[in-house]
Design an enzyme around this catalytic site. Structure first.
Site: not given
Ligand SMILES: Nc1nc2c(ncn2[C@@H]2O[C@H](COP(=O)(O)OP(=O)(O)OP(=O)(O)O)[C@@H](O)[C@H]2O)c(=O)[nH]1
Length: 168
Positions: A50, A83
């Protein structure tokens, strides 16, 4: 102006990429609030993937528990990507903390005058009813949490196999 967006979907449905694209579309330096904790090598690798994908230009904050506090503390001039809600709920349940009051606090802070907030969550509970009570309680809490935040958001999106569908 759209100020708050909730994106839901299954695992690897493309919801994080969609959220990143939306936030980058605001054309401003952004803040990433991560609720994940790297407890093992697999999670470390996911997080590293990520971070590499996001690249520079993002300010990252890791906050597994006090998500409303992290949002309040974030620079109001920068869009925020959270997130994700489901891991936050997991962290609260594992810490034996209440999730309802923090969920209401988070929903309330979305009305604040600030740059847009995009939130990622998971769509759980579409399969068979789990056999164990803890999994059923988690599934129900995740559904209720999603409803609370979806109600407070201006937009709601569902990510399916990498394709976004606008619900609200
Ligand atoms: N602590 C921390 N966690 C991060 C960071 N970047 C991403 N994460 C976490 O990585 C998690 C998402 O990882 P994935 O497992 O790839 O997501 P997924 O649900 O399988 O896939 P998508 O549906 O495509 O999003 C989120 O819960 C984030 O909190 C970071 O810089 N620090």
């Amino acid at each position: 102006m759209t100020k708050s967006i909730l994106i839901t979907g299954g695992a690897r449905s493309g919801k994080s990429t969609l959220a990143e694209r939306m936030v980058e579309g605001f054309g401003l330096p952004a803040t990433y609030i991560a609720t994940a904790q790297a407890f093992d090598a697999e999670m470390e690798q996911r997080i590293a993937d990520h971070q590499a994908r996001r690249g520079a230009g993002w300010h990252t904050v890791a906050e597994p528990l006090d998500l409303p506090g992290a949002l309040e503390a974030a620079d109001p001039a920068r869009p925020v990507l959270i997130d994700c809600l489901t891991l936050w709920l997991t962290n609260l349940l594992l810490a034996e903390r209440d999730w309802r009051a923090p969920a209401e606090a988070l929903a309330g802070s979305l009305a604040r005058d600030r740059a847009p907030v995009v939130i990622v969550t998971n769509e759980v509970g579409a399969g068979i009813v789990p056999e164990n009570a803890l999994a059923r309680a988690f599934r129900d809490a995740a559904g209720s949490l999603n409803q609370t935040i979806a109600q407070a958001c201006d937009e709601l999106w569902l990510s399916v196999a990498g394709h976004p569908l606008q619900i609200k």
